[in-house]
Design a protein around this motif. Structure first.
Motif, short mmCIF file in Angstrom:
data_model
loop_
_atom_site.label_atom_id
_atom_site.label_comp_id
_atom_site.label_asym_id
_atom_site.label_seq_id
_atom_site.Cartn_x
_atom_site.Cartn_y
_atom_site.Cartn_z
N GLU A 28 35.61 -25.16 15.26
CA GLU A 28 35.93 -23.95 16.02
C GLU A 28 37.24 -23.36 15.54
N PRO A 29 37.32 -22.02 15.43
CA PRO A 29 38.59 -21.38 15.09
C PRO A 29 39.54 -21.38 16.28
N THR A 30 40.82 -21.23 16.02
CA THR A 30 41.81 -21.17 17.11
C THR A 30 41.89 -19.80 17.75
N HIS A 31 41.32 -18.78 17.10
CA HIS A 31 41.28 -17.42 17.65
C HIS A 31 39.83 -17.06 17.95
N GLN A 32 39.65 -16.23 18.96
CA GLN A 32 38.30 -15.75 19.25
C GLN A 32 38.00 -14.61 18.29
N LEU A 33 37.17 -14.88 17.33
CA LEU A 33 36.79 -13.89 16.34
C LEU A 33 35.28 -13.74 16.36
N ASP A 34 34.81 -12.51 16.23
CA ASP A 34 33.38 -12.32 16.03
C ASP A 34 33.18 -11.72 14.65
N ARG A 35 31.96 -11.51 14.27
CA ARG A 35 31.69 -11.04 12.91
C ARG A 35 32.28 -9.67 12.65
N ALA A 36 32.51 -8.86 13.68
CA ALA A 36 33.05 -7.52 13.50
C ALA A 36 34.57 -7.45 13.63
N SER A 37 35.22 -8.57 13.93
CA SER A 37 36.68 -8.58 14.06
C SER A 37 37.30 -8.13 12.74
N LEU A 38 38.26 -7.20 12.83
CA LEU A 38 38.93 -6.67 11.65
C LEU A 38 40.28 -7.34 11.45
N VAL A 39 40.58 -7.64 10.20
CA VAL A 39 41.87 -8.23 9.84
C VAL A 39 42.40 -7.53 8.59
N ARG A 40 43.68 -7.65 8.39
CA ARG A 40 44.33 -7.12 7.19
C ARG A 40 45.40 -8.10 6.76
N ALA A 41 45.85 -7.99 5.53
CA ALA A 41 46.92 -8.86 5.05
C ALA A 41 48.22 -8.45 5.74
N SER A 42 49.02 -9.41 6.07
CA SER A 42 50.31 -9.16 6.72
C SER A 42 51.23 -8.45 5.74
N SER A 43 52.08 -7.56 6.29
CA SER A 43 53.02 -6.84 5.43
C SER A 43 54.18 -7.73 4.97
N SER A 44 54.43 -8.81 5.70
CA SER A 44 55.49 -9.74 5.28
C SER A 44 55.01 -11.18 5.48
N PRO A 45 54.13 -11.65 4.58
CA PRO A 45 53.59 -13.01 4.73
C PRO A 45 54.63 -14.07 4.38
#
Length: 118
Positions: A22-39
């Motif tokens: 199980e992931p630690t965040h509730q994500l579904d297949r449509a959840s959108l993510v992007r790369a962080s601006s300051s990783p």
């Protein structure tokens, strides 16, 4: 069921996620993510680095990431969740979202929505 990760040969999904289901965040297949601006500057594994590279400069759904890296959706959710925890990825705030919970405009819109719901 076995998967080919490209370098290790056939591997079971639980090996790829170190036994986690199980992931630690509730994500579904449509959840959108992007790369962080300051990783952070820590070293990533090959799968995680590929996900971060895919998300550079664009929003991607978890489902699209899974398709592009050719891994099961649940495995991808766990990796994306890990990258969110490590601040390599971010979930964009909805448009019109305010981070100030005391903002009068925000509070007024919440109150109006609640009154309409009655």
């Amino acid at each position: 069921m076995t998967l080919d990760d490209g370098s290790l040969g056939p591997v079971r999904p639980y090996v790829l996620t170190r036994g986690r289901t199980e992931p630690t965040h509730q994500l579904d297949r449509a959840s959108l993510v992007r790369a962080s601006s300051s990783p952070p500057m820590s070293r990533l594994g090959p799968h995680e680095a590929r996900i971060v590279n895919l998300c550079q400069g664009q929003l991607l759904s978890v489902h699209e990431i899974a398709g592009r890296i050719a891994q099961p959706l649940q495995v991808t959710k766990i990796w994306v969740s890990d990258l969110l925890d490590q601040h390599y990825l971010a979930v964009p705030a909805p448009s019109g979202f305010t981070s100030d919970p005391t903002d009068p405009v925000f509070l007024r819109s919440v109150l109006e929505s609640l009154e309409r719901a009655r």
